[in-house]
Enzyme design. Structure first.
Site, PDB file in Angstrom:
ATOM      1  N   CYS A 164     -21.832  22.994  40.535  1.00 47.44           N
ATOM      2  CA  CYS A 164     -20.685  23.388  39.706  1.00 47.44           C
ATOM      3  C   CYS A 164     -19.795  22.236  39.232  1.00 47.44           C
ATOM      4  CB  CYS A 164     -19.826  24.397  40.450  1.00 47.44           C
ATOM      5  SG  CYS A 164     -20.628  25.986  40.614  1.00 47.44           S
ATOM      6  N   ARG A 214     -19.013   8.198  44.774  1.00 46.75           N
ATOM      7  CA  ARG A 214     -20.470   8.327  44.844  1.00 46.75           C
ATOM      8  C   ARG A 214     -20.863   9.201  46.038  1.00 46.75           C
ATOM      9  NH1 ARG A 214     -21.797   3.265  43.780  1.00 46.75           N
ATOM     10  NH2 ARG A 214     -22.137   2.667  45.949  1.00 46.75           N
ATOM     11  N   SER A 215     -20.039  10.232  46.307  1.00 47.15           N
ATOM     12  CA  SER A 215     -20.368  11.151  47.396  1.00 47.15           C
ATOM     13  C   SER A 215     -21.639  11.918  47.043  1.00 47.15           C
ATOM     14  CB  SER A 215     -19.222  12.134  47.619  1.00 47.15           C
ATOM     15  OG  SER A 215     -19.165  13.044  46.540  1.00 47.15           O
ATOM     16  N   ASP A 228     -17.874   2.927  44.066  1.00 51.97           N
ATOM     17  CA  ASP A 228     -17.303   3.455  45.310  1.00 51.97           C
ATOM     18  C   ASP A 228     -16.972   2.279  46.213  1.00 51.97           C
ATOM     19  OD1 ASP A 228     -16.415   5.258  47.282  1.00 51.97           O
ATOM     20  OD2 ASP A 228     -17.931   6.717  46.686  1.00 51.97           O
TER      21      ASP A 228
END
Lengths: 331, 331
Positions: free
Chosen positions: B152, B187-188, B210
């Site tokens: 999402c 950058r999770s 990140d």
């Protein structure tokens, strides 16, 4: 799957595709007029390119509900011939095929101003050119009902950029190139400089490149100014090849070896547009780099010319109505 | 005229504006279903942000013709609760509010895979995530009739970029970001890395930034590869501030002082999007530089969630029909 991979993701758009949308607009405009507009062309040279442009104009006019009358005249009679058309109510638009008096003469500049402003489909009258440079978009401020006419070739480039969504319709009208960096190769008074100014007035950051160096056209940081300013380039930009890697769009408008664009310096995914009489991009190599490549814009230029003609007729009618309604009442 | 000049030409778009177009699409999709889809939400933590997201989902669902059932469960029962919903034909979609088992635990990763793929509105099932990274857009190649579900939040960012015309519809589907340079801050595994991959798969040149450095996600020069590759940055790019001046779009997705974006380095006319819980752009300064500023995307995320739910129901029906029609005929 490797063998099925396409060799290039560049989308090539031909001028006819872009012109098609504009011709729809022209047909809609024509339908509101209840008349057949008459365009008169003056050919006073034996340049085959001019003759070919005239023939093409004739074909496009007659195929699209316009009357086209080509008047071949001797160059010594050109001024009188134009003056006659200026005052002939049956003539709605005038186009002159240049050059008539080639450089170093600047007499063509005089001839351009002989054409009546209200019949100047090419938008070369000083008033129109002045408005374009000054970013004044209407002839009747502050009412702003009569649009100023823009020169055909620069406007054709704008229409190509609109078609390609380089103009961003989510931004307000007048600022739709904000954030775009564009290199314009050619700074002639007829095309390159007006084009650079027009695009900068719409918010772009322009590198205008010609033999005498680079100039930067912008509306300043955050497009704060209401119209463009011209500045020297930063020291890091010495020549065209320094500008290319920074440019979202590269527009090439001058023929010749010295202006061929070196593909190695084009930014990956750039938009490349040629409106020079020669193909200034290597047509194979450019497709390895560009997202869009438009190899020529001639058909768009003619569509824009007819669009200008319809706009002129609207302006002619509005001005005639104004003159009538402002006449003193006879007592 | 100077006093009338606007102080900023930045166009600010709020999430509700972008979500509105998507909700129209959702309503059209809903009209084709002849039913009221039911979304079940699982809340197994006492994070006020999760509760607030759940409440907002409930409101959006009920206002738009969806049924929403919030099930508050103890975390030790979450797996069983999800399994029950997986096999309940009255449940069409499932959303789980994370974190349930906070880091350093990685148990949430296990829970994500417990949700049945065909009811996973968040698009977190490994199959969906794998397809996204691999740039596989359908569940049933080579028929390509059932679209894979995208996570999402990354999809919400795509929808924002489509709304802003950063995706160029004149380019072929799948390549519409070709030529765009985008910095993604974060950058999770949940948002930043999938987002970088998704945008690179669509043709963009991505700087993924990140704490542990910069990675470049692209499909290679001329977007020649069918999906993205990840490379180290060129030596000239040491940190975020080296990436910003090169970026057409800056997307900030991680809260905290260390990730605040220094306005001085943003390119004039850039597009700035924040989906962090904090405002990572200085809201005054950013408007002096940006062409577009989108301060939050929450409403878009919920619209995308409902759009995913409708897509899931289409896929569920298509698969049910297939199972029925492929049953052996009884003799």
């Amino acid at each position: 799957m490797a063998s099925l991979a396409p060799t290039s993701h560049c989308k090539v758009y031909l001028a006819g595709t872009v012109a098609s949308d504009l011709m729809d607009e022209v047909h809609q405009g024509l339908a509101t007029l209840d008349m057949k507009p008459k365009l008169v062309g003056f050919l006073a040279n034996d340049d085959p390119a001019a003759k070919s442009y005239a023939d093409w104009s004739a074909k496009t006019c007659t195929e699209n509900g316009f009357e086209f009358d080509l008047r071949v005249v001797d160059k010594k009679n050109i001024e009188e011939a134009i003056l006659a058309a200026n005052v002939d109510d049956a003539v709605h638009g005038i186009i002159v095929y240049y050059p008539i008096f080639p450089a170093p003469s600047t007499q063509d500049g005089y001839i351009r101003q002989v054409v009546a402003m209200e019949k100047d489909v090419e938008g070369l009258n000083h008033k129109y050119v002045f408005n374009m440079y000054q970013n004044i978009r209407f002839l009747d401020p502050p009412q702003d009902t009569l649009k100023s006419i823009l020169p055909c070739t620069p406007l054709a480039v704008v229409k190509v950029l609109e078609f390609l969504n380089i103009y961003n319709s989510r931004l307000p009208y007048g600022n739709r190139l904000f954030g775009k960096t564009i290199t314009v190769i050619n700074r002639s008074e007829v095309v390159g400089r007006p084009l650079a100014a027009l695009l900068a007035n719409d918010g772009a950051h322009i590198f205008s490149v010609d033999l005498d160096g680079i100039q930067v056209f912008t509306r300043g940081s955050g497009i704060k100014n209401s119209r463009h300013i011209v500045q020297p380039p930063p020291e890091s930009l010495k020549d065209l090849n320094d500008c290319l890697p920074l440019s979202d769009v590269v527009i090439s408008g001058v023929p010749g070896e010295r202006f061929k664009v070196n593909n190695d310096f084009i930014r990956d995914g750039a938009t490349c547009i040629n409106f020079s009489s020669e193909k200034n991009f290597d047509k194979v190599a450019v497709k390895e780099k560009a997202s869009f490549y438009v190899p020529a814009i001639g058909k768009v230029t003619i569509a824009v010319l007819l669009r200008n003609l319809i706009r002129l007729i609207h302006n002619q009618r509005a001005l005639a109505t104004e003159r009538t309604s402002s006449k003193p009442v006879e007592s």
